[in-house]
Design an enzyme around this catalytic site. Structure first.
Site, mmCIF file in Angstrom:
data_model
loop_
_atom_site.group_PDB
_atom_site.id
_atom_site.type_symbol
_atom_site.label_atom_id
_atom_site.label_comp_id
_atom_site.label_asym_id
_atom_site.label_seq_id
_atom_site.Cartn_x
_atom_site.Cartn_y
_atom_site.Cartn_z
ATOM 1 N N ASN A 168 51.361 42.760 44.583
ATOM 2 C CA ASN A 168 51.353 42.115 45.905
ATOM 3 C C ASN A 168 52.568 41.185 45.990
ATOM 4 O O ASN A 168 52.586 40.137 45.345
ATOM 5 C CB ASN A 168 50.030 41.349 46.057
ATOM 6 C CG ASN A 168 49.933 40.586 47.362
ATOM 7 O OD1 ASN A 168 50.913 40.416 48.082
ATOM 8 N ND2 ASN A 168 48.746 40.113 47.663
ATOM 9 N N CYS A 187 50.980 36.211 53.447
ATOM 10 C CA CYS A 187 51.139 37.667 53.370
ATOM 11 C C CYS A 187 51.210 38.323 54.751
ATOM 12 O O CYS A 187 51.591 39.482 54.868
ATOM 13 C CB CYS A 187 50.006 38.273 52.552
ATOM 14 S SG CYS A 187 50.011 37.710 50.851
ATOM 15 N N HIS A 205 49.461 45.801 54.314
ATOM 16 C CA HIS A 205 49.872 44.842 53.289
ATOM 17 C C HIS A 205 49.331 45.332 51.951
ATOM 18 O O HIS A 205 48.148 45.663 51.811
ATOM 19 C CB HIS A 205 49.313 43.460 53.645
ATOM 20 C CG HIS A 205 49.416 42.486 52.534
ATOM 21 N ND1 HIS A 205 50.604 42.246 51.851
ATOM 22 C CD2 HIS A 205 48.488 41.669 51.955
ATOM 23 C CE1 HIS A 205 50.393 41.337 50.925
ATOM 24 N NE2 HIS A 205 49.124 40.978 50.953
HETATM 25 N N1 COA Z 1 40.966 41.236 33.334
HETATM 26 C C1 COA Z 1 39.745 41.494 32.829
HETATM 27 N N2 COA Z 1 38.616 40.998 33.352
HETATM 28 C C2 COA Z 1 38.714 40.218 34.433
HETATM 29 C C3 COA Z 1 39.958 39.908 35.018
HETATM 30 C C4 COA Z 1 41.106 40.448 34.432
HETATM 31 N N3 COA Z 1 42.341 40.221 34.912
HETATM 32 N N4 COA Z 1 39.749 39.107 36.095
HETATM 33 C C5 COA Z 1 38.438 38.920 36.179
HETATM 34 N N5 COA Z 1 37.810 39.582 35.178
HETATM 35 C C6 COA Z 1 36.367 39.645 34.913
HETATM 36 C C7 COA Z 1 35.626 38.477 35.500
HETATM 37 O O1 COA Z 1 35.629 37.381 34.605
HETATM 38 C C8 COA Z 1 34.255 39.062 35.700
HETATM 39 O O2 COA Z 1 33.575 39.057 34.463
HETATM 40 P P1 COA Z 1 32.020 38.645 34.388
HETATM 41 O O3 COA Z 1 31.302 39.670 35.237
HETATM 42 O O4 COA Z 1 31.742 38.733 32.932
HETATM 43 O O5 COA Z 1 31.977 37.269 34.959
HETATM 44 C C9 COA Z 1 34.517 40.517 36.058
HETATM 45 O O6 COA Z 1 35.846 40.800 35.574
HETATM 46 C C10 COA Z 1 34.432 40.810 37.530
HETATM 47 O O7 COA Z 1 35.206 39.800 38.218
HETATM 48 P P2 COA Z 1 35.347 39.802 39.784
HETATM 49 O O8 COA Z 1 36.130 38.609 40.179
HETATM 50 O O9 COA Z 1 33.981 40.018 40.372
HETATM 51 O O10 COA Z 1 36.206 41.123 39.990
HETATM 52 P P3 COA Z 1 36.526 41.889 41.329
HETATM 53 O O11 COA Z 1 35.996 43.266 41.261
HETATM 54 O O12 COA Z 1 36.169 41.059 42.540
HETATM 55 O O13 COA Z 1 38.105 42.001 41.259
HETATM 56 C C11 COA Z 1 40.060 41.014 42.251
HETATM 57 C C12 COA Z 1 38.890 40.833 41.289
HETATM 58 C C13 COA Z 1 40.858 39.730 42.284
HETATM 59 C C14 COA Z 1 40.930 42.163 41.731
HETATM 60 C C15 COA Z 1 39.496 41.380 43.657
HETATM 61 O O14 COA Z 1 38.489 40.440 44.018
HETATM 62 C C16 COA Z 1 40.539 41.369 44.712
HETATM 63 O O15 COA Z 1 41.470 42.154 44.682
HETATM 64 N N6 COA Z 1 40.411 40.497 45.720
HETATM 65 C C17 COA Z 1 41.398 40.371 46.765
HETATM 66 C C18 COA Z 1 42.496 39.463 46.287
HETATM 67 C C19 COA Z 1 43.730 39.571 47.138
HETATM 68 O O16 COA Z 1 44.049 40.629 47.607
HETATM 69 N N7 COA Z 1 44.433 38.471 47.299
HETATM 70 C C20 COA Z 1 45.647 38.394 48.039
HETATM 71 C C21 COA Z 1 45.382 38.609 49.475
HETATM 72 S S1 COA Z 1 46.839 38.536 50.395
#
Ligand code: COA
Length: 339
Positions: free
Chosen positions: A292, A119, A262
């Site tokens: 993204n 990215c 980004h």
């Molecule tokens: N739909 C519904 N629930 C979801 C889900 C989805 N698509 N994905 C995860 N969950 C659930 C999880 O299972 C978890 O449930 P639990 O508490 O019962 O275990 C809960 O939601 C929270 O999950 P978590 O992973 O802690 O969520 P988060 O707030 O960290 O959000 C992302 C997840 C991926 C959106 C976030 O971490 C993020 O954006 N990270 C950066 C990723 C990124 O930008 N990558 C590319 C970089 S170039």
């Protein structure tokens, strides 16, 4: 790193272009595949739709469209381009897709190659192209950022499949005078110790060759991501590198016309803007429609804002890319536009 010194030329950003696939995939449609829903995705990421390459398009076709639009905006003949760099982690050909784009654009005098930095790829490619212009005898370059992560997503992993889309964006760079320089400063960084946070790794399947010899079968595993670690990395390192750049350039954050990060997650964009007290109306975002798109996000967003009149000549743009590697970088740009 500050650039340029007075005795080297400057780099002008004089054109942009972009292209996205015609197939739209909404949050509701993703909910038919994995257990998720529109409100969860919007709240946690800001994404509503993403564009996915279907049957009639390829990454190369998107890159050609984006590159051609950038050449048109710059008012160039394709033969006058000296260099094409394609930033991608998902080339149509692992030997390099840049040369195919060069051929299709009719940029017969350009050298073309691919550069991989996930990215951060567009920013790394922009800085690389600028070095050729600044140090060598090249005058004109097209830098394309493009990715087709839809081919490498595990569509049954709801933690990652909601985030990504496909697209391509391009800028046209030209040698200019020191006074008109549009790449005011930049800084690029890598930390391979954190490489396991985000991967698109070759699989380690070994097949028997002859007798006791084996070979590794060429194939890749789907994207693996530790979302929380990547999130923490982004909200720590992006403000830090932007702060460093602003201070070393003696530029106040209040002078920034546009924050162009980004496009990974709206919460990351908002957090970085708040850190510098940049009003949210100065934060460019098209995440909701494209998700993204990896190396494409920055030039795709730039092109949209140039074409709809938000970005104007001499606007100061603070940009930062970040992602797998881990890799990240930032640059302060002044948009020139076509003369
Ligand atoms: N739909 C519904 N629930 C979801 C889900 C989805 N698509 N994905 C995860 N969950 C659930 C999880 O299972 C978890 O449930 P639990 O508490 O019962 O275990 C809960 O939601 C929270 O999950 P978590 O992973 O802690 O969520 P988060 O707030 O960290 O959000 C992302 C997840 C991926 C959106 C976030 O971490 C993020 O954006 N990270 C950066 C990723 C990124 O930008 N990558 C590319 C970089 S170039």
């Amino acid at each position: 790193m500050l650039e340029p010194s007075r005795n080297v030329p400057g780099i002008a950003l004089v054109g942009s272009g972009s292209a996205v696939p015609s197939q739209t995939l909404s949050n509701e449609e993703l909910g038919l595949r994995v257990e998720t829903n529109d409100s969860w995705i919007r709240e946690r990421t800001g994404i509503a739709n993403r564009q996915i390459i279907g049957k009639d398009e390829t990454l190369t076709s998107l890159c050609c469209k984006a590159g051609s639009l950038a050449i048109q905006m710059a008012g160039w003949e394709p033969e006058s381009v000296d260099l094409i760099i394609l930033a991608t982690s998902t080339p149509d050909d692992l030997f390099g897709t840049g040369p195919e784009i060069q051929g299709k654009l009719g940029a017969t005098n350009a050298v073309a190659f691919d550069l991989t930095a996930a990215c951060s790829g567009f920013l790394f490619a922009l800085v690389t192209a600028a070095q050729f212009i600044k140090n060598g005898d090249m005058n004109r370059a097209i830098v394309i950022g493009a990715d087709q992560l839809s081919s490498w997503i595990d569509w049954d992993d709801r933690r990652s499949c909601i985030l990504f889309g496909d697209g391509a964006g391009a800028v046209a760079l030209e040698k200019t005078s020191y006074e008109k320089n549009g790449l005011l400063s930049f800084k690029l960084k890598s930390d391979g110790r954190k490489r396991n946070c985000l991967n698109l790794k070759q699989s380690t399947d070994h097949l028997s060759l002859v007798k006791d010899k084996s070979h590794q079968k060429g194939s890749y595993l789907p994207i693996q991501m530790n979302g929380q670690e990547v999130y923490k990395f982004a909200v720590k390192e992006v403000p830090a590198i932007l702060d460093l750049l602003l201070k070393s350039s003696n530029i106040e954050s209040s002078s920034i016309d546009w924050l162009l990060l980004h496009q990974a997650n709206q919460r990351i964009l908002d957090s970085v803007a708040d850190r510098f007290s940049i009003p949210h109306e100065k934060v460019l975002s098209n995440l909701s429609e494209y998700g993204n798109t990896s190396a494409a996000t920055i030039p795709l967003m730039l092109d949209e804002a140039v074409r709809d009149g938000r970005i104007n000549t001499n606007n100061l743009i603070a940009t930062s890319g970040f992602g797998a590697g881990l890799s990240w970088g930032a640059a302060l740009l002044r948009w020139q536009g076509p003369s």
